[in-house]
Scaffold this active site. Sequence first.
Site, PDB file in Angstrom:
ATOM      1  N   ASP A  22      60.817  29.010 119.689  1.00  0.00           N
ATOM      2  CA  ASP A  22      60.233  28.392 120.702  1.00  0.00           C
ATOM      3  C   ASP A  22      59.260  27.385 120.549  1.00  0.00           C
ATOM      4  OD1 ASP A  22      59.746  28.220 123.454  1.00  0.00           O
ATOM      5  OD2 ASP A  22      58.561  29.918 123.876  1.00  0.00           O
ATOM      6  N   CYS A  50      34.576  22.109 143.806  1.00  0.00           N
ATOM      7  CA  CYS A  50      33.200  22.095 144.241  1.00  0.00           C
ATOM      8  C   CYS A  50      32.788  20.427 143.966  1.00  0.00           C
ATOM      9  CB  CYS A  50      32.555  22.777 143.226  1.00  0.00           C
ATOM     10  SG  CYS A  50      30.619  22.375 143.260  1.00  0.00           S
ATOM     11  N   TYR A  60      68.020  23.837 112.423  1.00  0.00           N
ATOM     12  CA  TYR A  60      68.817  24.565 112.874  1.00  0.00           C
ATOM     13  C   TYR A  60      70.244  23.808 112.900  1.00  0.00           C
ATOM     14  CZ  TYR A  60      67.344  22.702 117.267  1.00  0.00           C
ATOM     15  OH  TYR A  60      66.856  21.630 118.240  1.00  0.00           O
ATOM     16  N   ARG A 106      63.133  14.569 121.075  1.00  0.00           N
ATOM     17  CA  ARG A 106      64.375  14.518 121.870  1.00  0.00           C
ATOM     18  C   ARG A 106      64.343  13.248 122.891  1.00  0.00           C
ATOM     19  NH1 ARG A 106      66.816  19.845 124.324  1.00  0.00           N
ATOM     20  NH2 ARG A 106      64.837  19.867 125.399  1.00  0.00           N
ATOM     21  N   ASP A 138      58.766  22.045 141.436  1.00  0.00           N
ATOM     22  CA  ASP A 138      60.069  22.483 141.730  1.00  0.00           C
ATOM     23  C   ASP A 138      60.541  21.901 143.252  1.00  0.00           C
ATOM     24  OD1 ASP A 138      60.373  23.588 139.450  1.00  0.00           O
ATOM     25  OD2 ASP A 138      59.998  25.689 140.194  1.00  0.00           O
ATOM     26  N   GLU A 185      63.137  22.567 115.124  1.00  0.00           N
ATOM     27  CA  GLU A 185      62.493  22.894 116.246  1.00  0.00           C
ATOM     28  C   GLU A 185      61.223  22.997 115.448  1.00  0.00           C
ATOM     29  OE1 GLU A 185      63.456  23.458 119.077  1.00  0.00           O
ATOM     30  OE2 GLU A 185      62.231  24.852 120.237  1.00  0.00           O
ATOM     31  N   SER A 221      71.380  19.864 125.151  1.00  0.00           N
ATOM     32  CA  SER A 221      70.177  21.233 125.615  1.00  0.00           C
ATOM     33  C   SER A 221      71.404  22.218 125.929  1.00  0.00           C
ATOM     34  CB  SER A 221      69.344  20.974 126.837  1.00  0.00           C
ATOM     35  OG  SER A 221      70.348  20.644 127.811  1.00  0.00           O
ATOM     36  N   LEU A 222      70.897  23.495 125.805  1.00  0.00           N
ATOM     37  CA  LEU A 222      71.716  24.802 125.895  1.00  0.00           C
ATOM     38  C   LEU A 222      71.690  25.153 127.382  1.00  0.00           C
ATOM     39  CD1 LEU A 222      70.949  26.442 122.834  1.00  0.00           C
ATOM     40  CD2 LEU A 222      72.977  25.339 122.926  1.00  0.00           C
ATOM     41  N   LYS A 251      76.594  30.360 118.481  1.00  0.00           N
ATOM     42  CA  LYS A 251      77.227  29.164 118.455  1.00  0.00           C
ATOM     43  C   LYS A 251      78.713  29.134 117.770  1.00  0.00           C
ATOM     44  CE  LYS A 251      73.106  26.602 117.308  1.00  0.00           C
ATOM     45  NZ  LYS A 251      72.264  25.961 116.224  1.00  0.00           N
ATOM     46  N   LYS A 254      68.555  34.355 126.751  1.00  0.00           N
ATOM     47  CA  LYS A 254      66.963  34.406 126.532  1.00  0.00           C
ATOM     48  C   LYS A 254      66.351  35.701 127.047  1.00  0.00           C
ATOM     49  CE  LYS A 254      65.223  30.321 128.390  1.00  0.00           C
ATOM     50  NZ  LYS A 254      64.241  29.438 128.084  1.00  0.00           N
ATOM     51  N   LYS A 302      66.274  31.690 118.410  1.00  0.00           N
ATOM     52  CA  LYS A 302      65.974  30.518 119.324  1.00  0.00           C
ATOM     53  C   LYS A 302      64.597  30.584 119.108  1.00  0.00           C
ATOM     54  CE  LYS A 302      66.818  28.448 123.676  1.00  0.00           C
ATOM     55  NZ  LYS A 302      65.824  27.766 123.674  1.00  0.00           N
ATOM     56  N   CYS A 329      26.839  26.615 142.875  1.00  0.00           N
ATOM     57  CA  CYS A 329      25.577  25.992 143.301  1.00  0.00           C
ATOM     58  C   CYS A 329      25.561  26.162 144.887  1.00  0.00           C
ATOM     59  CB  CYS A 329      25.881  24.539 142.913  1.00  0.00           C
ATOM     60  SG  CYS A 329      27.253  23.712 143.956  1.00  0.00           S
ATOM     61  N   CYS A 373      30.654  27.336 146.739  1.00  0.00           N
ATOM     62  CA  CYS A 373      30.739  27.390 145.187  1.00  0.00           C
ATOM     63  C   CYS A 373      29.815  28.424 144.894  1.00  0.00           C
ATOM     64  CB  CYS A 373      30.227  25.993 144.786  1.00  0.00           C
ATOM     65  SG  CYS A 373      30.038  26.243 142.933  1.00  0.00           S
ATOM     66  N   CYS A 420      25.998  20.655 139.884  1.00  0.00           N
ATOM     67  CA  CYS A 420      26.531  22.228 139.962  1.00  0.00           C
ATOM     68  C   CYS A 420      26.302  22.625 138.666  1.00  0.00           C
ATOM     69  CB  CYS A 420      27.762  22.220 140.309  1.00  0.00           C
ATOM     70  SG  CYS A 420      28.508  23.879 140.204  1.00  0.00           S
ATOM     71  N   GLU A 480      71.583  32.997 116.193  1.00  0.00           N
ATOM     72  CA  GLU A 480      70.483  32.638 115.447  1.00  0.00           C
ATOM     73  C   GLU A 480      69.325  32.693 116.232  1.00  0.00           C
ATOM     74  OE1 GLU A 480      71.155  28.449 115.044  1.00  0.00           O
ATOM     75  OE2 GLU A 480      72.986  28.751 114.478  1.00  0.00           O
ATOM     76  N   ASP A 532      53.778  25.088 139.441  1.00  0.00           N
ATOM     77  CA  ASP A 532      55.258  24.772 139.158  1.00  0.00           C
ATOM     78  C   ASP A 532      56.293  24.928 140.226  1.00  0.00           C
ATOM     79  OD1 ASP A 532      54.347  25.199 136.640  1.00  0.00           O
ATOM     80  OD2 ASP A 532      55.219  27.053 136.060  1.00  0.00           O
TER      81      ASP A 532
HETATM   82  S1  IVH Z   1      71.012  24.452 118.811  1.00  0.00           S
HETATM   83  C1  IVH Z   1      73.582  21.577 121.181  1.00  0.00           C
HETATM   84  N1  IVH Z   1      69.859  26.506 117.459  1.00  0.00           N
HETATM   85  O1  IVH Z   1      66.331  25.264 121.935  1.00  0.00           O
HETATM   86  C2  IVH Z   1      72.853  22.647 120.436  1.00  0.00           C
HETATM   87  N2  IVH Z   1      68.533  25.132 119.297  1.00  0.00           N
HETATM   88  O2  IVH Z   1      67.537  25.030 124.820  1.00  0.00           O
HETATM   89  C3  IVH Z   1      71.644  22.201 120.109  1.00  0.00           C
HETATM   90  N3  IVH Z   1      66.225  25.661 119.710  1.00  0.00           N
HETATM   91  O3  IVH Z   1      66.786  21.836 122.162  1.00  0.00           O
HETATM   92  C4  IVH Z   1      70.281  23.135 119.895  1.00  0.00           C
HETATM   93  N4  IVH Z   1      66.216  27.337 118.332  1.00  0.00           N
HETATM   94  O4  IVH Z   1      65.058  22.876 120.929  1.00  0.00           O
HETATM   95  C5  IVH Z   1      69.568  25.441 118.514  1.00  0.00           C
HETATM   96  N5  IVH Z   1      68.897  28.244 116.531  1.00  0.00           N
HETATM   97  C6  IVH Z   1      68.611  27.139 117.334  1.00  0.00           C
HETATM   98  C7  IVH Z   1      67.500  26.889 118.400  1.00  0.00           C
HETATM   99  C8  IVH Z   1      67.478  25.835 118.996  1.00  0.00           C
HETATM  100  C9  IVH Z   1      65.471  26.750 119.087  1.00  0.00           C
HETATM  101  C10 IVH Z   1      65.728  24.908 120.950  1.00  0.00           C
HETATM  102  C11 IVH Z   1      66.113  23.452 120.570  1.00  0.00           C
HETATM  103  C12 IVH Z   1      67.135  22.945 121.648  1.00  0.00           C
HETATM  104  C13 IVH Z   1      66.817  24.220 122.702  1.00  0.00           C
HETATM  105  C14 IVH Z   1      68.006  24.415 123.810  1.00  0.00           C
END
Ligand code: IVH
Length: 668
Positions: A119, A427, A227, A138, A39, A175, A84-85, A291, A315, A117, A412, A409, A433, A115, A35
């Site tokens: 994953d 290896c 959502y 998306r 980056d 989701e 995205s958020l 929201k 988060k 979130k 082997c 190794c 091996c 709400e 990662d």
């Molecule tokens: S609202 C403009 N609500 O989180 C708002 N997103 O980091 C659009 N996700 O792309 C998203 N739970 O894949 C919303 N209760 C929730 C969610 C949620 C999971 C995901 C979703 C979004 C990502 C944003």
Amino acid sequence: MAGRTIEKSDYEALCEEIWEHNRLYYLENQPVISDYKYDELLQQLQEIEQEHPEWITPSSPTQRVGEMVSGAFPQVNHKVPMLSLANTYEKKEVSLFIERVYKLLKTKDISFTAELKMDGTAVSITYEKGRLTRGATRGNGRKGDEITSNIRTIRNLPLQLSGSLVPDHLEVRGEVYLPRKAFLDLNTEREATGEPLWANPRNAAAGSLKLLNPREAGRRPLHIAFYGIAEDSSGTIATQMAGFELLEALGLPRIQEALLCHTFDEIWAFIERVAALRRGLPFEIDGVVIKVNDLALQKKLGVTGKSPRWATAYKFAPEQAVTRLNEITVQVGRTGVVTPVAELQPILLAGSTIARATLHNEDEIKRRDIRVGDLVTIEKGGDVIPKVVGPLLEERPPNTHPWQMPGLCPSCHTSLIREEGFAATLCPNHASCPEQNFRKILYFASRVAMDIEHLGEKVTEQLMAKGFISRLSDIYTLTEEQLLQLPNFKQKAAQNLLAGIERSKQAPLPQFLMALGIPHVGAATAELIARKVGSIDNLFDLSPHDLLSIGGIGEIVANSILTYLDNPANRDEINVLRSHGVHPTPVILPEAEGHPFNGKTFVLTGTLERHTRDAAAALIKERGGKVTGSVSHKTSYLLAGEAPGSKLAKAEELKVPILTEAEFEAML
Ligand code: IVH
């Protein structure tokens, strides 16, 4: 890149390289760089873009919202963009978000929803007159992959809306996720059969949705929770909460916990409650989304960059613990990659006892200066496999030494190597091996590959110990007499295993290609190659050009395949397998039979708006058609896009039917 002028072609090459890594990470779940390294590449790209903003195109990795458009699926436009958020790990930031909303709207009389979130991975689903018509990823937020067939396999997703409020047109956002238990089962199964583990439920869900074979996707117990509503022709919804009620009334599964809040304190209390309950939930969440409830106010607040001003995500920080690093061992995988593993003083973390954690590769250990004897912080986020974050330097005992990757190794004793530009140590003794061969055979026999029932870890180990098998093709030489020499192996067991081996000779071609264990070739790539070659007879004829013309295969993967096929030992092994009667079944696409494209020859010209040429060609081939380069009497259709070339005149002259993109889509 410092010290010389950067050319546009360097920039484009870097974009490509990053896309390739995105693909390996998201689609194959087989990242080849850390990662950290990733980056760094992205940072380099951003620096170039700052200097040359005129080079930036919408397809630059910096312009895309997180995910992947795979190239293997048709593309669809999101009329309402999928945003995205903004996210934060700080309580303070949540209250600042609320304050900002108050300020922008010039009132404190605002209600919010809080709400869960989820994953997983975001999708957009469309219903026309109550029937599910389209599912899409998306992608970059404006354009995604059309994955309707895979969406249809989601367990709790109705194909038909119910109730009395069904709108003519409805587009909903949600989701897709894999419940915790299903994810653990999937990984346990993969572990038993020697397949690479999914890093976390999110990757597993995203990867499963993008499988080219819907039947395979259907075997993963994917779920969905909605959502939001992007478009609703009945136009009756005024608030986010009312949206949830409509979803429920239509029979759609919605995010379960959503609370209407009026103050920051109410929101924070919800977050704390969720944080405490989180481990007991049957699915992974990574935070709470807040929201503005009123949709008219949402509209008023609008969007900045890629995220809305009316929502934010809090988060949860990954859970951490501190323990002693007793030893660093190394593990040899089936492709020869040697991975360092932390052997830890066992400790309880996020509900399970952790005794081992991955250390990724040599550079990571050096960069973090992790030493045997250190107290180390370990972390478990959404990932199953815990990570070592780093050592507690102030607690370092005397007489520790920087860790050295062993020179040989462990299996082997061949000298290990590291290729320029790659993070992994290898290896190189791929042919003999023992550990590599053991892992290769397990993977070959696994369910995603040749699916040889009863050839698991224990039996393979015993067969290798007896010297009955050491390479893949040896599996097909096994006799009942040999099997009866294994401890506790009765006639029935021997016959079952032999029957499984016999059956595998007709395995589907994509599975066979995967089973070979070519580095970087996972399910998605294997399927692409299988579609390209059609039958195993054409495998050795694959040229670099053929491979690179497949949308979704880049240079790293193409090179890996070509290197593999160029190696005489591998060619020999494939030929021996064939001589033992292994005849993989060519890909027969279910759509082909009876489809108007079946047996027809297409020529493409001009630029299509909604498909890349490769995607269009793939759609034609999936349906039993052929694509050729020039128009002749044998051409059945010319598919013409914008600015068609001379092929159009030729087709008109020969009276070959000409299709627009829209007509083509209608025929699909
Ligand atoms: S609202 C403009 N609500 O989180 C708002 N997103 O980091 C659009 N996700 O792309 C998203 N739970 O894949 C919303 N209760 C929730 C969610 C949620 C999971 C995901 C979703 C979004 C990502 C944003």
